[in-house]
Design an enzyme around this catalytic site. Structure first.
Site, PDB file in Angstrom:
ATOM      1  N   LYS A 110       0.821  -1.215   0.000  1.00  0.00           N
ATOM      2  CA  LYS A 110       0.000   0.000   0.000  1.00  0.00           C
ATOM      3  C   LYS A 110       0.850   1.258   0.000  1.00  0.00           C
ATOM      4  CE  LYS A 110      -4.420  -1.400   1.997  1.00  0.00           C
ATOM      5  NZ  LYS A 110      -5.440  -1.044   3.006  1.00  0.00           N
ATOM      6  N   LYS A 191      -8.149 -12.879  -8.633  1.00  0.00           N
ATOM      7  CA  LYS A 191      -9.420 -12.960  -7.914  1.00  0.00           C
ATOM      8  C   LYS A 191     -10.205 -11.666  -8.104  1.00  0.00           C
ATOM      9  CE  LYS A 191      -8.252 -11.259  -3.357  1.00  0.00           C
ATOM     10  NZ  LYS A 191      -8.473 -11.349  -1.931  1.00  0.00           N
ATOM     11  N   LYS A 194     -11.978  -5.174  -5.916  1.00  0.00           N
ATOM     12  CA  LYS A 194     -12.413  -3.817  -6.226  1.00  0.00           C
ATOM     13  C   LYS A 194     -11.302  -3.014  -6.885  1.00  0.00           C
ATOM     14  CE  LYS A 194     -12.249  -3.275  -1.295  1.00  0.00           C
ATOM     15  NZ  LYS A 194     -13.205  -3.514  -0.249  1.00  0.00           N
TER      16      LYS A 194
HETATM   17  P1  AMP Z   1     -11.492  -7.030   0.656  1.00  0.00           P
HETATM   18  O1  AMP Z   1     -12.573  -6.486  -0.176  1.00  0.00           O
HETATM   19  O2  AMP Z   1     -10.315  -7.506  -0.144  1.00  0.00           O
HETATM   20  O3  AMP Z   1     -11.121  -6.167   1.834  1.00  0.00           O
HETATM   21  O4  AMP Z   1     -12.062  -8.375   1.298  1.00  0.00           O
HETATM   22  C1  AMP Z   1     -13.133  -8.441   2.211  1.00  0.00           C
HETATM   23  C2  AMP Z   1     -13.441  -9.908   2.447  1.00  0.00           C
HETATM   24  O5  AMP Z   1     -13.891 -10.543   1.236  1.00  0.00           O
HETATM   25  C3  AMP Z   1     -12.221 -10.730   2.890  1.00  0.00           C
HETATM   26  O6  AMP Z   1     -12.636 -11.707   3.829  1.00  0.00           O
HETATM   27  C4  AMP Z   1     -11.739 -11.385   1.630  1.00  0.00           C
HETATM   28  O7  AMP Z   1     -11.061 -12.582   1.840  1.00  0.00           O
HETATM   29  C5  AMP Z   1     -13.052 -11.628   0.880  1.00  0.00           C
HETATM   30  N1  AMP Z   1     -12.806 -11.603  -0.576  1.00  0.00           N
HETATM   31  C6  AMP Z   1     -12.363 -10.530  -1.292  1.00  0.00           C
HETATM   32  N2  AMP Z   1     -12.271 -10.837  -2.615  1.00  0.00           N
HETATM   33  C7  AMP Z   1     -12.659 -12.135  -2.740  1.00  0.00           C
HETATM   34  C8  AMP Z   1     -12.801 -13.036  -3.846  1.00  0.00           C
HETATM   35  N3  AMP Z   1     -12.546 -12.652  -5.101  1.00  0.00           N
HETATM   36  N4  AMP Z   1     -13.224 -14.281  -3.607  1.00  0.00           N
HETATM   37  C9  AMP Z   1     -13.520 -14.667  -2.345  1.00  0.00           C
HETATM   38  N5  AMP Z   1     -13.426 -13.884  -1.258  1.00  0.00           N
HETATM   39  C10 AMP Z   1     -12.998 -12.623  -1.432  1.00  0.00           C
END
Ligand code: AMP
Ligand code: TRP
Length: 324
Positions: A110, A191, A194
């Site tokens: 970051k 994966k 956002k």
């Molecule tokens: P983030 O948006 O990356 O802060 O993730 C928030 C939650 O969503 C975390 O528990 C991540 O592991 C889960 N997560 C984010 N992207 C994915 C994805 N593409 N597939 C599965 N879980 C996800």
């Protein structure tokens, strides 16, 4: 019964990966001893707009309630509304070392390319440890990217206990099952996230036609066969996606689509994703009409969280030699 805590940042729109990989699991397994924290203070570690943060925090709370987190069962609250988080974070900063924080990959990622980085980006994982340790959480459901932060939370808990006497439960991370990783529709090897362009990301807030359009434009592979395999990354992801939202096994799906074209498969997936999200989207639209109910749920959540947090802080203050 295990005490569970997890946190999620109010940054940007939720996508299907967040829902399938995290939120659905939280909702399915929720119990009275489960705490879910909207970590607005973590969202401030990189430059932010105050109005956006306020709106995103409310928006995320609305989605979490719509996804089925039930305030009558679990505790949903906003981190900054329980002041003990920042208080404990300071005390834990005196236990964590600079070197440990400096080594965190998220800090490096970051911070990369920015000419100025907030001090809070460095201490971010200590606030996360405070989130967890305040509630004496046994289990912390997280994504794989949070493994290192959880390791640090454990180290901090153990070091504190060793120095000041047994105070904190040492938390154990839990990870979603393999099928819970949703891949991007445009970049089959990444994966859903956002931080990728929106075309490959299925947002919960998309309308059904947008979802359909994004699914229909998903990348596929050469050949026409519908089967999973390393030589078929695009089609594999599509089958995984269909499996994630319908609960059907991949081999059964492969049999069903024998001889069918990609267009048919995509049409079915678009419909399945929309069917899957329809109740959550409808509930979120209802809740959006009643912002006072959302505020009320958060207020009650913060009150319940504060009771637990305050009890832990009394012990911590005694342990480290602060006057009550
Ligand atoms: P983030 O948006 O990356 O802060 O993730 C928030 C939650 O969503 C975390 O528990 C991540 O592991 C889960 N997560 C984010 N992207 C994915 C994805 N593409 N597939 C599965 N879980 C996800
Ligand atoms: N750092 C986590 C993330 O980016 C969010 C988070 C903050 C968290 N506090 C937490 C997750 C406590 C689990 C437990 O996803």
């Amino acid at each position: 019964m295990a005490r569970v805590l997890s946190g999620i940042q109010p940054t940007g729109d939720l996508h299907l990966g967040n829902y399938v990989g995290a939120i659905r699991r939280w909702a399915d397994q929720q119990a009275p001893d489960h705490f879910f924290c909207i970590v607005d203070l973590h969202a401030m570690t990189v430059p932010h707009e105050p109005d956006e943060l306020r709106a995103s925090t409310r928006e995320l709370a609305t989605w979490l309630l719509a996804a089925g987190l039930d305030p009558a069962t679990c505790t949903l609250f906003v981190q900054s509304q329980v002041r003990e988080h920042t208080e404990l974070s300071w005390i834990l900063q005196c236990v964590a070392s600079y070197g440990e924080l400096h080594r965190m990959t998220q800090f490096k990622e970051k911070g990369e390319g920015r000419h100025s980085v907030s001090a809070a980006l460095l201490t971010y994982p200590v606030l996360q440890a405070a989130d967890i340790l305040l509630y004496q959480a046994d289990e912390v459901p997280i994504g794989a990217d949070q493994r290192q932060h959880l390791e640090l939370s454990r180290t901090i808990a153990e070091r504190f206990n060793h120095r000041f006497g047994d105070t904190f439960t040492v938390p154990t991370p839990t990870f979603p099952t393999a099928g819970a990783r949703v891949m991007d529709l445009q970049h089959a090897d990444r994966k859903m996230s956002k931080s990728l362009p929106e075309a490959g990301t299925l947002l919960l807030s998309d309308d059904e036609r947008t979802t359909e359009r994004k699914v229909k434009r998903a990348v596929t592979d050469s050949g026409t066969e519908i089967r999973a395999g390393e030589d078929k990354p695009g089609v594999t992801n599509l089958l995984d996606l269909l499996s994630a939202v319908t609960g059907e096994e991949i081999p059964a799906l492969e049999r069903r689509y024998e001889g069918a074209g990609y267009g048919t498969l995509k049409g079915d997936i678009a419909e399945a994703v929309n069917d899957f999200l329809r109740p959550v989207r409808a509930r979120r639209a209802e809740l959006a009409q009643d912002p006072a109910a959302v505020e009320q749920a958060l207020r009650e959540g913060a009150e319940r969280a504060r009771e637990v947090a305050a009890a832990t802080m009394d012990e911590v203050r005694d342990a480290v030699g602060l006057l009550r």
